[in-house]
Design an enzyme around this catalytic site. Structure first.
Site, PDB file in Angstrom:
ATOM      1  N   LYS A  24      21.947  47.101  95.023  1.00 63.11           N
ATOM      2  CA  LYS A  24      22.872  48.011  95.704  1.00 63.11           C
ATOM      3  C   LYS A  24      22.246  49.411  95.823  1.00 63.11           C
ATOM      4  O   LYS A  24      21.565  49.827  94.895  1.00 63.11           O
ATOM      5  CB  LYS A  24      24.182  48.104  94.905  1.00 63.11           C
ATOM      6  CG  LYS A  24      24.840  46.752  94.621  1.00 63.11           C
ATOM      7  CD  LYS A  24      25.995  46.924  93.632  1.00 63.11           C
ATOM      8  CE  LYS A  24      26.518  45.586  93.151  1.00 63.11           C
ATOM      9  NZ  LYS A  24      27.597  45.736  92.136  1.00 63.11           N
TER      10      LYS A  24
ATOM     11  N   ASP B 177      33.306  50.264  91.823  1.00 61.24           N
ATOM     12  CA  ASP B 177      33.680  51.592  91.310  1.00 61.24           C
ATOM     13  C   ASP B 177      32.760  52.698  91.805  1.00 61.24           C
ATOM     14  O   ASP B 177      33.039  53.867  91.565  1.00 61.24           O
ATOM     15  CB  ASP B 177      33.668  51.597  89.778  1.00 61.24           C
ATOM     16  CG  ASP B 177      32.253  51.579  89.219  1.00 61.24           C
ATOM     17  OD1 ASP B 177      31.903  52.525  88.485  1.00 61.24           O
ATOM     18  OD2 ASP B 177      31.503  50.654  89.536  1.00 61.24           O
TER      19      ASP B 177
ATOM     20  N   THR C 255      26.211  42.413  89.862  1.00 65.39           N
ATOM     21  CA  THR C 255      25.861  43.656  89.179  1.00 65.39           C
ATOM     22  C   THR C 255      24.426  44.074  89.450  1.00 65.39           C
ATOM     23  O   THR C 255      23.553  43.226  89.661  1.00 65.39           O
ATOM     24  CB  THR C 255      26.079  43.509  87.659  1.00 65.39           C
ATOM     25  OG1 THR C 255      25.643  44.714  86.994  1.00 65.39           O
ATOM     26  CG2 THR C 255      25.301  42.330  87.086  1.00 65.39           C
ATOM     27  N   SER C 256      24.190  45.390  89.427  1.00 64.38           N
ATOM     28  CA  SER C 256      22.831  45.920  89.541  1.00 64.38           C
ATOM     29  C   SER C 256      22.114  45.926  88.195  1.00 64.38           C
ATOM     30  O   SER C 256      20.933  46.262  88.122  1.00 64.38           O
ATOM     31  CB  SER C 256      22.861  47.352  90.105  1.00 64.38           C
ATOM     32  OG  SER C 256      23.284  47.337  91.451  1.00 64.38           O
TER      33      SER C 256
ATOM     34  N   ASP D  17      32.228  43.876  90.543  1.00 64.86           N
ATOM     35  CA  ASP D  17      31.137  44.641  89.947  1.00 64.86           C
ATOM     36  C   ASP D  17      31.343  44.610  88.431  1.00 64.86           C
ATOM     37  O   ASP D  17      32.418  44.228  87.952  1.00 64.86           O
ATOM     38  CB  ASP D  17      31.168  46.076  90.488  1.00 64.86           C
ATOM     39  CG  ASP D  17      30.146  46.974  89.826  1.00 64.86           C
ATOM     40  OD1 ASP D  17      28.967  46.580  89.764  1.00 64.86           O
ATOM     41  OD2 ASP D  17      30.528  48.055  89.350  1.00 64.86           O
TER      42      ASP D  17
ATOM     43  N   ASP E 220      29.622  47.185  85.595  1.00 64.32           N
ATOM     44  CA  ASP E 220      29.681  48.471  84.898  1.00 64.32           C
ATOM     45  C   ASP E 220      30.672  49.424  85.562  1.00 64.32           C
ATOM     46  O   ASP E 220      30.547  49.752  86.739  1.00 64.32           O
ATOM     47  CB  ASP E 220      28.293  49.121  84.877  1.00 64.32           C
ATOM     48  CG  ASP E 220      27.288  48.307  84.077  1.00 64.32           C
ATOM     49  OD1 ASP E 220      27.528  48.113  82.875  1.00 64.32           O
ATOM     50  OD2 ASP E 220      26.285  47.857  84.652  1.00 64.32           O
TER      51      ASP E 220
END
Length: 214
Positions: free
Chosen positions: A139, A164, A107-108, A7, A9
């Site tokens: 996600k 995370d 990543t989103s 991931d 962020d």
């Protein structure tokens, strides 16, 4: 172990505080306040969800496209100046590269924001990058991780995901991947096929392999 997916962020880079800063600035433009508690509702989610939530909280009559533009412009400006790679991430990336394990970033965040981060981290450290622009559902839907596995030609059940947020963990688990969780803003509980640690400094390649069946 066929691949490892990071991931971005809050896991690869210390960008959650940047998100909080920009969200606070945008909410001020909308005439409302923003708190860490508001941010916690959105960890690991999409830009669309963030914008919708901000407009609902503020009650402002502003087009969602305008709010998104404010967010993206602010994030890219801040991230282009550099962002801190979180402890253990660079070392784990190097170790995976040394052992020939394919690595993806999933990543989103939108591609424009991911590109700003990767300018500092190094795009060449990843075999592929999947952003919100590459999927129809972000996600906690498993689509981002299923997409990454498909593009690399690997089986999700032979992959490990580093996350995370609960949203990210849910996405990885639904895709069939093993998970290492490094909770940032929200707690994450251990579970079968999931290891929870305080930092990526606690994890090596052998630990990742140990999470996989067989």
């Amino acid at each position: 172990m066929e691949a490892v997916f990071f991931d971005m962020d809050g896991l690869l880079v210390d960008s959650e505080r940047v998100w909080l800063t920009i969200e606070t600035e945008v909410m001020a433009r909308l005439g409302a306040e923003w708190t860490p508690e508001h941010q916690a509702h959105l960890v690991g989610g999409s830009m669309e969800r963030t914008v919708g939530y901000m407009l609902a909280v503020s009650g402002a009559d502003v087009p969602p496209e305008t709010v998104q533009e404010w967010m993206v412009t602010g994030m890219v400006a801040r991230l282009s100046g550099g962002v801190r790679v979180l402890p253990g991430a660079s070392e784990l990336l190097d170790a995976l590269r040394d052992e020939g394990v394919p690595v993806g970033l999933v990543t989103s965040s939108l591609k424009e924001i991911a590109d700003a981060v990767l300018k500092g981290v190094g795009r060449d450290r990843f075999d592929l990058v999947v952003t919100a622009d590459d999927v129809t559902r972000t996600k906690p839907d498993p689509e981002p991780y299923l997409t990454a596995a498909r593009l690399l030609g690997v089986e999700p059940v032979r992959c490990v995901v580093l996350e995370d947020s609960p949203n990210g963990v849910a996405a990885a688990t639904a895709a069939g991947c093993a998970v290492v969780a490094v909770p940032s803003l929200l707690p994450i509980e251990p579970a079968p096929g999931r290891r929870v640690v305080a930092s990526l400094t606690e994890i090596g390649v052998a630990d990742l392999r140990a999470l996989l069946p067989g």
